[in-house]
Design a protein around this motif. Structure first.
Motif, PDB file in Angstrom:
ATOM      1  N   GLY A 108       0.778  -1.230   0.000  1.00 38.14           N
ATOM      2  CA  GLY A 108       0.000   0.000   0.000  1.00 38.14           C
ATOM      3  C   GLY A 108       0.805   1.272   0.000  1.00 38.14           C
ATOM      4  O   GLY A 108       0.255   2.361   0.140  1.00 38.14           O
ATOM      5  N   ALA A 109       2.107   1.168  -0.167  1.00 41.44           N
ATOM      6  CA  ALA A 109       2.930   2.377  -0.200  1.00 41.44           C
ATOM      7  C   ALA A 109       2.609   3.202  -1.435  1.00 41.44           C
ATOM      8  O   ALA A 109       2.104   2.696  -2.433  1.00 41.44           O
ATOM      9  N   ASP A 110       2.898   4.495  -1.358  1.00 44.16           N
ATOM     10  CA  ASP A 110       2.716   5.363  -2.513  1.00 44.16           C
ATOM     11  C   ASP A 110       3.662   4.945  -3.627  1.00 44.16           C
ATOM     12  O   ASP A 110       4.739   4.398  -3.382  1.00 44.16           O
ATOM     13  N   ALA A 111       3.262   5.217  -4.878  1.00 46.84           N
ATOM     14  CA  ALA A 111       4.143   4.957  -6.007  1.00 46.84           C
ATOM     15  C   ALA A 111       5.455   5.705  -5.829  1.00 46.84           C
ATOM     16  O   ALA A 111       5.508   6.798  -5.252  1.00 46.84           O
ATOM     17  N   MET A 112       6.531   5.090  -6.294  1.00 47.29           N
ATOM     18  CA  MET A 112       7.879   5.665  -6.222  1.00 47.29           C
ATOM     19  C   MET A 112       8.316   5.894  -4.766  1.00 47.29           C
ATOM     20  O   MET A 112       8.916   6.901  -4.418  1.00 47.29           O
ATOM     21  N   CYS A 117      10.182  -1.943  -2.844  1.00 51.05           N
ATOM     22  CA  CYS A 117      10.108  -0.704  -3.627  1.00 51.05           C
ATOM     23  C   CYS A 117       8.810  -0.682  -4.440  1.00 51.05           C
ATOM     24  O   CYS A 117       8.498  -1.653  -5.136  1.00 51.05           O
ATOM     25  N   ARG A 118       8.087   0.404  -4.349  1.00 47.58           N
ATOM     26  CA  ARG A 118       6.817   0.545  -5.081  1.00 47.58           C
ATOM     27  C   ARG A 118       7.118   1.090  -6.474  1.00 47.58           C
ATOM     28  O   ARG A 118       6.778   2.220  -6.823  1.00 47.58           O
ATOM     29  N   THR A 119       7.820   0.276  -7.243  1.00 43.34           N
ATOM     30  CA  THR A 119       8.257   0.681  -8.581  1.00 43.34           C
ATOM     31  C   THR A 119       8.068  -0.503  -9.527  1.00 43.34           C
ATOM     32  O   THR A 119       7.755  -1.613  -9.109  1.00 43.34           O
ATOM     33  N   TYR A 165       8.047  -1.693 -14.172  1.00 40.01           N
ATOM     34  CA  TYR A 165       8.323  -1.353 -15.572  1.00 40.01           C
ATOM     35  C   TYR A 165       7.266  -1.960 -16.480  1.00 40.01           C
ATOM     36  O   TYR A 165       7.540  -2.315 -17.610  1.00 40.01           O
ATOM     37  N   THR A 166       6.032  -2.087 -15.944  1.00 42.38           N
ATOM     38  CA  THR A 166       4.985  -2.778 -16.692  1.00 42.38           C
ATOM     39  C   THR A 166       3.742  -1.928 -16.910  1.00 42.38           C
ATOM     40  O   THR A 166       2.891  -2.297 -17.723  1.00 42.38           O
ATOM     41  N   GLY A 167       3.597  -0.831 -16.178  1.00 41.76           N
ATOM     42  CA  GLY A 167       2.382  -0.046 -16.242  1.00 41.76           C
ATOM     43  C   GLY A 167       1.315  -0.524 -15.286  1.00 41.76           C
ATOM     44  O   GLY A 167       0.220   0.043 -15.249  1.00 41.76           O
ATOM     45  N   GLU A 168       1.618  -1.555 -14.492  1.00 40.41           N
ATOM     46  CA  GLU A 168       0.686  -2.073 -13.503  1.00 40.41           C
ATOM     47  C   GLU A 168       1.162  -1.721 -12.097  1.00 40.41           C
ATOM     48  O   GLU A 168       2.341  -1.465 -11.872  1.00 40.41           O
ATOM     49  N   GLN A 169       0.228  -1.753 -11.165  1.00 38.29           N
ATOM     50  CA  GLN A 169       0.627  -1.610  -9.770  1.00 38.29           C
ATOM     51  C   GLN A 169       1.548  -2.766  -9.415  1.00 38.29           C
ATOM     52  O   GLN A 169       1.312  -3.905  -9.802  1.00 38.29           O
ATOM     53  N   GLY A 170       2.589  -2.487  -8.673  1.00 35.69           N
ATOM     54  CA  GLY A 170       3.490  -3.573  -8.331  1.00 35.69           C
ATOM     55  C   GLY A 170       4.667  -3.113  -7.501  1.00 35.69           C
ATOM     56  O   GLY A 170       4.747  -1.950  -7.081  1.00 35.69           O
ATOM     57  N   TYR A 171       5.557  -4.055  -7.276  1.00 38.96           N
ATOM     58  CA  TYR A 171       6.692  -3.834  -6.386  1.00 38.96           C
ATOM     59  C   TYR A 171       7.942  -4.483  -6.970  1.00 38.96           C
ATOM     60  O   TYR A 171       7.865  -5.459  -7.724  1.00 38.96           O
TER      61      TYR A 171
END
Length: 367
Positions: free
Chosen positions: A168-172, A187-189, A191-197
């Motif tokens: 649930g962390a903020d993006a980036m 890390c809330r990062t 390279y797919t365009g989806e929510q992820g870590y």
């Protein structure tokens, strides 16, 4: 010196499981996993969740008194815009403005920054930083100290929750956590365009964490994914890949990455050249291409006007599993505008394409 590509911490594990391996930036990595294929892996990420091994990515740590200020004087983006615990997309440029590499920078404190450059360029980035570092600042190439696992897709939160990792962390953003008593950076990062870590465990802990994460991924109708799907996913988003959309011959201005440049900073590598190009306007710009009929786009194909005049070259191309058509990225003459129709020459035929601004599919990274 090792002959052939280098091996990550999960290499033997992937080979034993039947993954199809390929060379990525000098590292042998899974192109696709057994029992699926690129399209199935791609759809798993868009619809459920996928697990990637991207341990070929570099990890370069800069630490010492004033390390963040030093990094900020070298890389394009402005670290002053973020606080410790946040991540930032940034670029390492030549003095002429070309891109040596693009990367994420994780701000630890005023005295420590962790960067994640691409596999093929990690050594060069580390060397450039080390050569420029003032007394008291050290640059550590930690490529073989950390694995990098990516959990990407709508069900990513559920996977991390089941592993006992923070969600649930903020993006980036990022946080130091532990898994079964072992340290892991969450890390809330991605390279797919989806929510992820992206998870950074120690090199020696990678196999155990991979197995535990994959069990949870499969429980949610997801699957292990290779770098073939990672490429189709990032192309649908219009994300730049070094060696394609970025190189020492391509500037952030041309690549439409001016948002990753701290234009008001007093110094960063390539500043004067980039300021001049921004003021004059670039001779070419990055665009997306959406095929108007059948045909798959690839990199390095000529792009022509309706009259057959050369307009530029494709930098990436693929069949979009999400849209069911060919999509591509290209560097095109500054005269080209959105919604223009151009022709991409493929062998003895051409594919009509509409010029668009990516992404081709919705961005769900902040879901």
């Amino acid at each position: 010196m090792q002959d052939g590509p280098q091996h990550g911490p999960l290499h033997e594990h992937h080979v034993a499981s039947g993954a199809r391996m390929a060379d990525f930036g000098g590292w042998s990595m899974p192109l696709e996993h057994a029992g699926g294929g690129v399209v199935a892996e791609h759809r798993a990420v868009r619809e459920a969740v996928g697990l990637f091994d991207v341990s070929h990515l570099g990890t370069v740590r800069v630490r010492g008194a004033g390390a963040a200020a030093f990094v900020n004087s070298c890389l394009t983006n402005d670290l002053g815009r973020i606080a410790p615990g946040k991540a930032q997309y940034t670029l390492c440029c030549t003095q002429g403005g070309g891109v040596v590499d693009d990367m994420l920078a994780y701000l630890v404190s005023d005295d420590e920054v962790l960067t994640i450059p691409n596999a093929a360029n990690a050594g060069r980035v580390a060397g450039m930083l080390a050569d420029a570092a003032p007394a008291g600042v050290e640059v550590l190439d930690e490529h073989r100290e950390h694995a990098v696992l990516a959990v990407q897709g709508p069900e990513a939160d559920g996977v991390l929750h089941a592993l006992g990792l923070p969600v649930g962390a903020d993006a980036m953003s990022w946080v130091e956590a532990s898994w079964r008593g072992r340290p892991v950076l969450v890390c809330r990062t991605g390279y797919t365009g989806e929510q992820g870590y992206e998870l950074l465990p120690r090199w020696e802990d990678a196999e155990d964490l991979w197995d535990a994460a994959l069990e949870q991924v499969r429980a949610r109708d997801g699957r292990a994914c290779g770098l073939g799907a990672r490429d189709t996913l990032r192309t649908e988003m219009g994300y730049a890949l070094h060696g394609h959309e970025l190189s020492t011959d391509v500037t952030p201005v041309q690549a439409r990455l001016g948002w990753a440049v701290g234009w008001d900073k007093p110094t960063f590598w390539g500043r004067e050249a980039l300021l001049a190009e921004r003021e004059a306007g670039p001779a070419r710009r990055a665009w997306g291409l959406l095929a108007q009929g059948r045909g798959v786009l690839r990199a390095d194909l000529p792009v022509l006007s309706a009259d057959g005049e050369p307009l530029g070259t494709t930098t990436s191309g693929t069949f979009s599993p999400t849209l069911g058509v060919g999509v591509g990225l290209a560097l095109l003459d500054a005269s080209v505008a959105r919604d223009d129709v151009v022709a991409v020459a493929v062998r003895s035929r051409s594919i009509a394409c509409r010029v668009v601004r990516p992404p081709f599919v919705p961005d769900r990274t902040r879901g």
